[in-house]
Write an enzyme that holds these catalytic residues in place. Sequence first.
Site, mmCIF file in Angstrom:
data_model
loop_
_atom_site.group_PDB
_atom_site.id
_atom_site.type_symbol
_atom_site.label_atom_id
_atom_site.label_comp_id
_atom_site.label_asym_id
_atom_site.label_seq_id
_atom_site.Cartn_x
_atom_site.Cartn_y
_atom_site.Cartn_z
ATOM 1 N N HIS A 18 0.938 -1.307 -0.245
ATOM 2 C CA HIS A 18 -0.394 0.041 -0.035
ATOM 3 C C HIS A 18 0.695 1.257 0.142
ATOM 4 O O HIS A 18 2.387 0.879 -0.110
ATOM 5 C CB HIS A 18 -1.100 -0.498 1.596
ATOM 6 C CG HIS A 18 -0.700 0.100 2.466
ATOM 7 N ND1 HIS A 18 0.886 1.044 2.970
ATOM 8 C CD2 HIS A 18 -0.393 -0.809 3.496
ATOM 9 C CE1 HIS A 18 0.584 0.753 4.253
ATOM 10 N NE2 HIS A 18 -0.114 -0.002 4.141
ATOM 11 N N HIS A 21 4.190 1.099 2.772
ATOM 12 C CA HIS A 21 4.783 0.889 2.110
ATOM 13 C C HIS A 21 5.737 1.555 0.495
ATOM 14 O O HIS A 21 6.945 1.046 0.667
ATOM 15 C CB HIS A 21 4.497 -0.476 1.642
ATOM 16 C CG HIS A 21 3.782 -1.746 2.339
ATOM 17 N ND1 HIS A 21 2.516 -2.081 1.844
ATOM 18 C CD2 HIS A 21 4.113 -1.729 4.097
ATOM 19 C CE1 HIS A 21 2.032 -3.263 2.829
ATOM 20 N NE2 HIS A 21 3.021 -2.510 4.003
ATOM 21 N N CYS A 129 0.295 -6.780 16.482
ATOM 22 C CA CYS A 129 2.070 -6.594 16.858
ATOM 23 C C CYS A 129 3.148 -7.790 16.891
ATOM 24 O O CYS A 129 4.506 -7.359 16.915
ATOM 25 C CB CYS A 129 1.823 -4.862 18.090
ATOM 26 S SG CYS A 129 0.909 -3.719 17.978
ATOM 27 N N CYS A 143 -3.756 -1.812 22.767
ATOM 28 C CA CYS A 143 -2.799 -1.699 21.896
ATOM 29 C C CYS A 143 -2.654 -0.544 21.500
ATOM 30 O O CYS A 143 -3.378 0.379 20.638
ATOM 31 C CB CYS A 143 -2.822 -2.902 21.052
ATOM 32 S SG CYS A 143 -1.988 -2.203 19.578
ATOM 33 N N HIS A 146 -2.994 -0.772 17.569
ATOM 34 C CA HIS A 146 -4.371 -1.387 17.357
ATOM 35 C C HIS A 146 -5.269 -0.888 17.742
ATOM 36 O O HIS A 146 -6.570 -1.243 17.135
ATOM 37 C CB HIS A 146 -3.695 -2.663 16.891
ATOM 38 C CG HIS A 146 -3.012 -3.079 16.237
ATOM 39 N ND1 HIS A 146 -1.611 -3.573 16.257
ATOM 40 C CD2 HIS A 146 -3.045 -3.934 14.882
ATOM 41 C CE1 HIS A 146 -0.764 -3.964 15.187
ATOM 42 N NE2 HIS A 146 -2.320 -3.926 14.102
ATOM 43 N N LYS A 295 -4.994 8.448 11.012
ATOM 44 C CA LYS A 295 -4.003 7.730 10.819
ATOM 45 C C LYS A 295 -4.335 6.693 10.175
ATOM 46 O O LYS A 295 -5.273 6.006 9.815
ATOM 47 C CB LYS A 295 -3.340 7.396 12.351
ATOM 48 C CG LYS A 295 -2.322 6.101 11.831
ATOM 49 C CD LYS A 295 -2.002 5.644 13.986
ATOM 50 C CE LYS A 295 -0.762 4.615 12.955
ATOM 51 N NZ LYS A 295 0.434 3.443 14.315
ATOM 52 N N LYS A 298 -4.076 0.072 8.099
ATOM 53 C CA LYS A 298 -4.297 -0.582 6.605
ATOM 54 C C LYS A 298 -5.341 -1.579 6.694
ATOM 55 O O LYS A 298 -5.599 -2.727 5.992
ATOM 56 C CB LYS A 298 -3.409 -2.180 7.813
ATOM 57 C CG LYS A 298 -1.696 -2.097 7.992
ATOM 58 C CD LYS A 298 -1.200 -3.297 8.524
ATOM 59 C CE LYS A 298 0.062 -3.095 9.095
ATOM 60 N NZ LYS A 298 1.298 -3.664 9.320
HETATM 61 O O1 ME8 Z 1 6.898 -3.513 10.049
HETATM 62 N N1 ME8 Z 1 3.163 6.747 6.487
HETATM 63 O O2 ME8 Z 1 6.416 -4.969 8.864
HETATM 64 P P1 ME8 Z 1 4.916 -4.021 8.455
HETATM 65 C C1 ME8 Z 1 3.909 5.754 6.128
HETATM 66 N N2 ME8 Z 1 7.552 -6.006 9.185
HETATM 67 N N3 ME8 Z 1 4.571 4.803 6.145
HETATM 68 C C2 ME8 Z 1 4.492 3.716 6.286
HETATM 69 C C3 ME8 Z 1 2.850 3.673 6.262
HETATM 70 C C4 ME8 Z 1 2.052 4.856 6.732
HETATM 71 N N4 ME8 Z 1 1.157 5.315 7.338
HETATM 72 N N5 ME8 Z 1 1.970 2.971 6.987
HETATM 73 C C5 ME8 Z 1 3.204 1.781 6.530
HETATM 74 C C6 ME8 Z 1 6.821 -4.049 10.022
HETATM 75 N N6 ME8 Z 1 4.556 2.389 6.198
HETATM 76 C C7 ME8 Z 1 8.094 -5.250 9.905
HETATM 77 C C8 ME8 Z 1 9.651 -4.397 9.836
HETATM 78 S S1 ME8 Z 1 12.383 -4.978 9.673
HETATM 79 C C9 ME8 Z 1 13.259 -5.496 10.111
HETATM 80 C C10 ME8 Z 1 10.318 -5.048 10.016
HETATM 81 C C11 ME8 Z 1 5.809 1.926 6.358
HETATM 82 O O3 ME8 Z 1 4.233 -4.047 7.232
HETATM 83 C C12 ME8 Z 1 6.756 2.156 6.705
HETATM 84 O O4 ME8 Z 1 8.112 2.336 6.504
HETATM 85 O O5 ME8 Z 1 3.945 -2.987 9.027
HETATM 86 C C13 ME8 Z 1 6.352 1.180 8.573
HETATM 87 O O6 ME8 Z 1 7.911 1.639 9.337
HETATM 88 C C14 ME8 Z 1 6.773 0.145 7.678
HETATM 89 O O7 ME8 Z 1 5.677 0.482 6.163
HETATM 90 C C15 ME8 Z 1 6.097 -0.985 8.501
HETATM 91 O O8 ME8 Z 1 5.612 -2.283 7.488
#
Ligand code: ME8
Length: 628
Positions: A18, A21, A129, A143, A146, A295, A298
């Site tokens: 999304h 990411h 989380c 949390c 969430h 905010k 997902k």
């Molecule tokens: O946390 N605005 O994975 P994840 C900006 N697997 N960036 C965002 C965002 C938003 N609203 N939402 C997500 C994880 N991101 C773990 C990480 S690393 C060793 C393990 C981006 O799929 C941002 O980079 O929840 C955030 O840190 C990441 O997606 C979290 O991705």
Amino acid sequence: MPTFYLTTPIYYVNARPHLGHAYTTILADAMARYRRLRGDDVFLLTGTDEHGDNIAQVAAKAGVAPKAYADEIAADFQKAWDELGITYDRFIRTTDADHEAVVQKILQKLWDAGEIYLGKYGGQYCFGCERFYTEKEIVDGKCPDHQRPLTYIEEENYFFKMSKYQDWLVDYIRRNPDLIRPERYRNEILGFLRDPLQDLSISRPRTRLEWGIPLPFDAKYVTYVWFDALINYVTGVGYPDRPGFKERWGHVQHLIGKDILKPHAIYWPCMLKAAGLDVFRHLNVHGYWRIGGGKMSKSVGNVVEALGLTKKYGNDAFRYFVMREMVFGLDADFSEEALVGRLNADLANDLGNFVSRATTLIANLAGGRLPAPGEPTAAETGLAEAWRKTRAAVDAAMEEFAFQRALTSIWEFIGMLNRYVDTEQPWALAKDSAKHGRLGTVLNALGRALHGLGIVLAPFLPDASAKIRGALGMAGEPRLADAEWGPPATGTTIAKVSGLFPRVDVEKTPGTAESKVTAEPAHVAIADFRRTELRVAEVVAAEAVPKSKKLLKLTVSLGDEQRTIVAGIAEHYAPADLVGKKVVVVANLEPAKLMGVESRGMLLAGSAGTTLAVLTVDRDLPAGAKVS
Ligand code: ME8
């Protein structure tokens, strides 16, 4: 050749790719492209995080095995990045065989060194989380991420002795002021480290969680998500002894969103220290995109939809928008209207217009071949100097991941180029044979500008910059070292480029706020317009209006008098940035009281989406000068 190794987070496979990411991955790609342009040896790592409860749960719901589920989503991520033109060097999956082996190797090493012990742990756990929350972190029994109730869990688990690294870590962060940046996140971590650090639970019993990497010293347990995930950064470049590992690891920088600051700024350096590895060079932390004020979550489909806008408006426009709109480190609002606003203003009007004007003028007035320059005037030496400054500013901004600042500098230069064309009027020079020498100088300067932009824009707008380079016949990979204010050579063939970024007619974009408001404006008689007294004013002093988020109180000089004007621009300008600026005001507006302050006049400003810009004059005029 300098080495540059950059990582993105590895994304969970429980959600489709999304906007969030894509944002991180686009930034990483632009940075990698910039470093390659500079001639660095670059390695960009991205991938997917595939173990854990979360994924096991969604897979079970979908009625498939976790690995099959992960395969599908990982492929989705790869496809999304390929479509976006992300130039990653490896897409790592935590289910890759080399990664599983590296995780086990590091676990064994830490176990042998006495860094891990078996203990009991009970606490409030969030399945979303996949971690325990401390009392301090829990908000209203839920949390904070969430907003779901937590579950109390008690179990025997393996722990990493993280607490013993607390003093070392605080000291390390203090001695390396730019380790965690921007500074606000460094301060957040130092603040957090004022409280005692707990040991880190690194395992889950297999009875509860099958889907993970077994501990090499106790097969009844699997590793807990963060221990598995963070290690991807060393696996990705060949830990422990593949060629290039040492060199790359010595230069690693991580890029993450603020949601995963703690694991990266606390767990990870302690893990590295315990494993005898160097701590990363920089942890670069960006803010969060919000959609519709809240905010971004997902569970909300609009974040996936937002990514779909790349198809509607093109990769370049999407990339440009996210890099230009968000100040690195702060949160920002995402909206289609704001994206279209930037596309029309910055890309179609400023850049697209310049490229089309410059190439068309060279085609029509010089037969498509770059003429030789004559003696430069102050206008050309000014451009050359501004270009040098722009390049230095871009370099400095990119050093700090300040994408917005880099783009602002380039666009200031583009603004200057458009004004240069307006002022020099090459079409008028062409009509007078005595001025053909001067025409050559002007068209030559336009060719130089196209050449420079074709290179410097490459990391930010890969497609558009390739079109510009193509029109100039520039073959091969661009290099920053070639972006001097010199080439292209006289006689170079330059093709016309039109419609680099076609304007988007908002009326044809159903569903946007603007489409509802673009009614034909009623005409104003010139006599009516003239009743508005517009004047140039100099800002002498500026301060915030107490208790107001939006208002600034400005003291402006109109030459022969000073007055107070209250302007709703506090969210866009710091008071100090306005002092000394020559602005445009409506001088004969009826006085009004705003938050108790009398305002005598109105400051003019333009806005598009969430950007607001105060109107200024582009040549020096005395305060009080009439505007008509
Ligand atoms: O946390 N605005 O994975 P994840 C900006 N697997 N960036 C965002 C965002 C938003 N609203 N939402 C997500 C994880 N991101 C773990 C990480 S690393 C060793 C393990 C981006 O799929 C941002 O980079 O929840 C955030 O840190 C990441 O997606 C979290 O991705």
